[in-house]
Design a protein around this motif. Structure first.
Motif, PDB file in Angstrom:
ATOM      1  N   LEU B 218       0.819  -1.218   0.000  1.00 26.55           N
ATOM      2  CA  LEU B 218       0.000   0.000   0.000  1.00 26.55           C
ATOM      3  C   LEU B 218       0.848   1.262   0.000  1.00 26.55           C
ATOM      4  CD1 LEU B 218      -3.012  -0.084   2.440  1.00 26.55           C
ATOM      5  CD2 LEU B 218      -2.999   0.057  -0.040  1.00 26.55           C
ATOM      6  N   PHE B 219       2.094   1.131   0.499  1.00 25.70           N
ATOM      7  CA  PHE B 219       2.865   2.341   0.789  1.00 25.70           C
ATOM      8  C   PHE B 219       3.788   2.777  -0.344  1.00 25.70           C
ATOM      9  CE2 PHE B 219       2.301   0.553   5.231  1.00 25.70           C
ATOM     10  CZ  PHE B 219       1.205   1.356   5.505  1.00 25.70           C
ATOM     11  N   VAL B 220       3.828   1.990  -1.408  1.00 21.14           N
ATOM     12  CA  VAL B 220       4.687   2.342  -2.531  1.00 21.14           C
ATOM     13  C   VAL B 220       4.322   3.735  -3.028  1.00 21.14           C
ATOM     14  CG1 VAL B 220       5.477   1.621  -4.796  1.00 21.14           C
ATOM     15  CG2 VAL B 220       4.673  -0.090  -3.146  1.00 21.14           C
ATOM     16  N   LEU B 226       1.792   4.816  -8.566  1.00 15.96           N
ATOM     17  CA  LEU B 226       0.637   5.564  -8.045  1.00 15.96           C
ATOM     18  C   LEU B 226      -0.469   5.703  -9.079  1.00 15.96           C
ATOM     19  CD1 LEU B 226       2.131   8.401  -5.856  1.00 15.96           C
ATOM     20  CD2 LEU B 226       0.848   6.357  -5.177  1.00 15.96           C
ATOM     21  N   ALA B 227      -0.089   5.628 -10.326  1.00 15.96           N
ATOM     22  CA  ALA B 227      -1.066   5.855 -11.388  1.00 15.96           C
ATOM     23  C   ALA B 227      -2.091   4.730 -11.488  1.00 15.96           C
ATOM     24  CB  ALA B 227      -0.354   6.033 -12.722  1.00 15.96           C
ATOM     25  N   GLU B 228      -1.776   3.618 -10.907  1.00 17.96           N
ATOM     26  CA  GLU B 228      -2.734   2.501 -11.042  1.00 17.96           C
ATOM     27  C   GLU B 228      -3.108   1.931  -9.677  1.00 17.96           C
ATOM     28  OE1 GLU B 228       0.594  -0.841 -12.143  1.00 17.96           O
ATOM     29  OE2 GLU B 228      -0.305   0.393 -13.743  1.00 17.96           O
ATOM     30  N   PRO B 229      -4.213   1.199  -9.632  1.00 18.31           N
ATOM     31  CA  PRO B 229      -4.660   0.635  -8.364  1.00 18.31           C
ATOM     32  C   PRO B 229      -3.626  -0.324  -7.789  1.00 18.31           C
ATOM     33  CG  PRO B 229      -6.293   0.292 -10.099  1.00 18.31           C
ATOM     34  CD  PRO B 229      -5.085   0.863 -10.746  1.00 18.31           C
ATOM     35  N   MET B 235      -9.451   1.146  -6.064  1.00 18.87           N
ATOM     36  CA  MET B 235      -8.983   2.536  -6.021  1.00 18.87           C
ATOM     37  C   MET B 235      -7.459   2.561  -6.067  1.00 18.87           C
ATOM     38  SD  MET B 235     -11.487   4.478  -3.275  1.00 18.87           S
ATOM     39  CE  MET B 235     -10.815   3.720  -1.798  1.00 18.87           C
ATOM     40  N   GLY B 236      -6.939   3.716  -6.419  1.00 14.63           N
ATOM     41  CA  GLY B 236      -5.502   3.919  -6.360  1.00 14.63           C
ATOM     42  C   GLY B 236      -5.039   4.076  -4.917  1.00 14.63           C
ATOM     43  N   ARG B 237      -3.709   3.954  -4.721  1.00 11.02           N
ATOM     44  CA  ARG B 237      -3.173   4.038  -3.359  1.00 11.02           C
ATOM     45  C   ARG B 237      -3.499   5.341  -2.644  1.00 11.02           C
ATOM     46  NH1 ARG B 237       0.104   0.841  -6.268  1.00 11.02           N
ATOM     47  NH2 ARG B 237       0.980  -1.037  -5.281  1.00 11.02           N
ATOM     48  N   PRO B 238      -3.408   6.514  -3.314  1.00  9.00           N
ATOM     49  CA  PRO B 238      -3.689   7.743  -2.556  1.00  9.00           C
ATOM     50  C   PRO B 238      -5.101   7.730  -1.952  1.00  9.00           C
ATOM     51  CG  PRO B 238      -2.600   8.257  -4.630  1.00  9.00           C
ATOM     52  CD  PRO B 238      -2.935   6.793  -4.678  1.00  9.00           C
ATOM     53  N   ALA B 239      -6.063   7.256  -2.711  1.00 10.67           N
ATOM     54  CA  ALA B 239      -7.432   7.227  -2.186  1.00 10.67           C
ATOM     55  C   ALA B 239      -7.560   6.196  -1.067  1.00 10.67           C
ATOM     56  CB  ALA B 239      -8.422   6.925  -3.315  1.00 10.67           C
TER      57      ALA B 239
END
Lengths: 354, 354, 354, 354
Positions: B218-220, B226-229, B235-239
């Protein structure tokens, strides 16, 4: 009563309300939500005890070699109460917000008493389900498995239904003939329908013949076959046919309460199934689908039980064996007469002052 | 109003109550239960329209590049209303007693608008699901699929959450460190626990290392990643991390309503899932599991959709990524201050007169 | 934990399930339904205990001279849980089929803790309600009456609401002016409306003037008047005006959770009222309206409590003091700014990235 | 069917979904919540139509000079469906958030069809209730009032119950004797109880004598008295006694479904009453108890109808006329035999193979 008992003494409130002892408080880190966890589960256990108590009476009514007609509404009423309790139990799932692996001994008892069989259970970690219980509990549940379940008692009662044949008439044969006639008419229609291609025609006729075979497997009457369940069924053919009969002629006075009783058995199964489903959902929401939570309460386990743990699946399966009302065989006057109320024998029925 | 509108005119009762036209009556063999079938389904359709109407407002709130804080409670209120309507819909299933294969266009719309994806749908008879609809309806539903769903809008909103980092502090790193520390403590404990055999010890350490790896994925933060889930997520990692943050710090004033909003999204998913489950159950009760009923309403189809059609599965999956409250990283004062209410900046918080 | 606690030990199932002792069985005439009576009432008592436990936490949050904003959602969550428990309790009434006069001590506690006052209670047989309790219970309930109820704490919290005025602006005056303007416009319209006869016109103008006076009684600000409740209200004017303010500007970030909290207080009252209503209905069904059943559980008594025992009647009464959204006074920027979240001060609000 | 009808055409979805036309949008100031108002009320109207449709069938079953026993379960099923619809209606009240004065014509129809009498209605503003309806609706409702209501049909059916007497035995006399004996034993016990003071003794004996007189008023059999309802009852004595008989001997096969039918009538009344209660509650929450809202939807009006609009109050009142099971008179064999099922005449009952 010699001396009046106060409400508090009668309900033993002092003891009852002293039985909520959160571990988190004992450990010095009180977690507010633990109290809810305890309350919810103690309430579940009280309801399970009540369900078992209601099953006792129903079992007693069905236990002998005949069922007094006067007790049928009592039995139906008991089932309706169980359904209502289970519905409360389903709604109560909404309150759960924490969840740990757990085993309801009494819930297992309810399942066994209804008729859930060892081989239906989802084996978990390759060990028999009762291993998770304490030794005394294991003995108790194994003993229960030896006794007659409600499903067994209901099957025996169905197999005795006294309206299935009379001199010169057998429901099994009458229904078989009606089904055969209907399916053959459909086959004939398919045979000449201009709307179908040859491939479609063949497929449709094949499907109808399969349908006929499916029905036929119910109608076998050779004694060696009658002794065992029809393939795909739990109950034997006589009980299945009786349940079919009750469904088809549910309006006859003698069948009105039996039909309601069978419907309530389906309600019990359906509500238990919904309870398991909601429980699995809630566990997922609380602890996720984490691998390794193991035990009998992980999401995977719970979800797998939702459908497998059906007890009265046969009653649901009947739906595909019901002919439309208009096509069902007419009953001989004698059979209808025996299913009427005594004050108004059939034939005079139409003029009875009621 | 120039002239007062009567209740009957306002609700167009004349037209409304003329739209129940049983086929069986038209065909000369009136079947009493058909009226119930029509009523139940017309009521469902009215509720679906209302749900779509509520989704319109929620979508509008989330549609732009920011969400006005003043609208968060409105959005939550709209979701709560949808949940309440769906619960009524679930209860209404109890009333169904006849059932034919059917397709709710509006139900499909609700699914698509929430975010159900084409590839999640259970393909039936190897043809896209929309083929069962009329041509105009097919175009409509395909168009909807092109637009942003509620799930898309919520993901974008989450990914913008303005509290995830500040100069010198990043939630992603703080949480990663806290998780690592906790798991390593567990590994150390397992390493020297006398209660474990060597095999058990090895297995437990392995499990904990897997756990750590699961978190780590999750933390990558590499941009191309980041551009992909994240694998296994929608959802993507930021979300995902923002949703985790909202869960962990749900008591901060700025997060109270967002947390409630996320909970309500889960309620929507859960109630829709229960609706599908009860629908499958009822269909089985009514028409059995008969092979060949085919179409999108047979038991098999319906049952297969119960779990696959989840939209907000990510929010449920978060449960396994939450650390206990005591172990979560403390927030820097600045971050807490930004999440406070303006009249009572953090620090002075304890003394605020409220 | 030193040694693992089994589910059965943790829940104290042995003791719990030994506390159901029907009197009828003890007297040698077992009555099947007595067990249900016991179970239902023990379950009620467990739920009452849980409600009291939830009230403890809510009281603690509101007990001091200020409420930490971070606790508002916790308090709302606790109320939501109480509402959910009460709803279960209402449904559970369906299960009751026998009913004897009874007194729920804990139910009385819940009422007193919420804020039901001695003088609201329907006096029964001209003796104080607590006389029906055991001496120790009487002392307990009398003590509780001396403490601050939730209604008291909420009133104090409302009266402190820090957004009601600022230099040069007072909500009390702004709202008074807006109301006066709206009513005067209505009076002017009535004065010249050709659709009204002179008698109708006079009646309508009189009604509008009464309306204005009704509002005005809320706006008095003389210190000696502020010290006591407005006529017809339980709370003092400052709290009533604050509740009105929260209702009118519920979308401001600082008011979203307080508004939800007030709504949940109304839900508690409403569900308790429904519970009393259903209880009275069920008692009537079971034992009729027989004169002389006396005691605190006869139909007459129960029915009379349904409406009198409202605690948060003021919050319901607010409905008639709400102006339409369009007519409510605009808030000064400064006030709005103080109600925003810290990270996004008012003014910049429209562009905030959230 | 010549051409297959699509689901959308069958349900007339195009028309159905075009009937929601908010006034606020038409007036250029769209109010989001108006759509919910319309949907909720259109759904109510569809349900009312369905209830009226179910009442049609039940009325037809009870309309003639006798009721075919085969139809009793159908009638009970119809009532159960009405109860289920009403329960949905009660839950749906939770969704209401705006409320304007309104008149449900169909709701009035349901009331009249069940048997609500003009003189029971709360007169509002000193004009007959139907004046608020359009002229054609007034005519319609007045016509309905002339017809036989369900309450009338049920009374006639009860009064015909064919088990109330036989040569040499009358239930009326047997029950009168049993009651007299029980009350006299209580009087004798009170006369010599050492636990009572003389004043208490006199009061208790007086109460028991009043009780006896209360029962006696039911047992009068003079023809001129039989022609009218017993004081305080709606139904005539023969119907009241028959309902009592059904309650007391509910387990006899001939009475099981009639007992269920009477219970369902009480459920209908109870659920309608709860619906009115919740509606009044919700109106209060939405528009307060404002004086002058007038019309048939103000809180005052609604609240006053909750209890007055009971139709089957007699069935509830029976509760105070039921003796404990052990004290009820034994039935003659002949009477029990007539209430058995034809296949198993009384006497042989115990051995019947069922």
């Amino acid at each position: 009563m010699a001396k009046p008992v106060s409400y508090a003494n009668y309900l033993k409130l002092g003891e009852l309300l002293s039985l909520q002892a959160p571990e988190s408080a004992a450990a010095g880190r009180p977690a507010h939500d633990e109290m809810l966890f305890i309350t919810v589960h103690q309430v579940y256990e009280l309801w399970f005890k009540q369900i078992l108590f209601e099953l006792d009476r129903i079992d007693a009514i069905f236990a002998g070699s005949w069922v007094d007609d006067r007790n049928m509404a009592v039995a139906a009423h008991g089932l309706a109460r169980i359904v209502e309790i289970l519905r409360l139990g389903v709604r109560q799932v909404d309150l759960l917000e924490t969840m740990t692996p757990l085993d309801f001994l009494q819930f297992r008892e309810v399942e066994v008493r209804l008729g859930l069989r060892r081989e239906q259970r989802h084996a978990f970690e390759d060990q028999p389900y009762e291993r998770r219980l304490a030794p005394a509990e294991q003995r108790h549940i194994l003993e229960l498995e030896q006794g007659a379940s409600l499903a067994d008692l209901v099957e025996a009662w169905l197999a005795r239904l006294p309206f299935m044949e009379t001199a010169g008439w057998r429901f099994r044969e009458a229904y078989r003939a009606a089904v055969a006639e209907a399916v053959r008419a459909d086959i004939a229609y398919a045979g000449k329908s201009a709307a179908l291609s040859d491939t479609q025609r063949a497929a449709q006729i094949k499907a109808l013949e399969d349908e006929l075979a499916r029905f036929d497997s119910l109608f076998v009457s050779a004694p060696e076959v009658l002794a065992e369940p029809a393939p795909g069924w739990r109950m034997g053919r006589p009980a299945v046919l009786a349940a079919l009969f009750i469904n088809l002629y549910r309006d006859e006075p003698a069948l009105q309460v039996p039909f309601r009783f069978l419907s309530l058995l389906m309600d019990v199964d359906e509500t238990l199934t919904t309870w398991r489903f909601r429980h699995a959902q809630m566990v997922e929401r609380m602890i996720g689908r984490k691998l390794g939570t193991g035990g009998s309460s992980g999401y995977g386990y719970l979800h797998s039980t939702v459908e497998r743990h059906r007890v009265f699946a046969d009653l649901f399966a009947l739906a595909t064996f019901l002919m439309p009302r208009a096509a069902r065989p007419d009953l001989p006057e004698e059979v209808r007469g025996r299913m009427a109320l005594a004050y108004a024998p059939a034939g005079s029925g139409e003029a009875a002052p009621a």
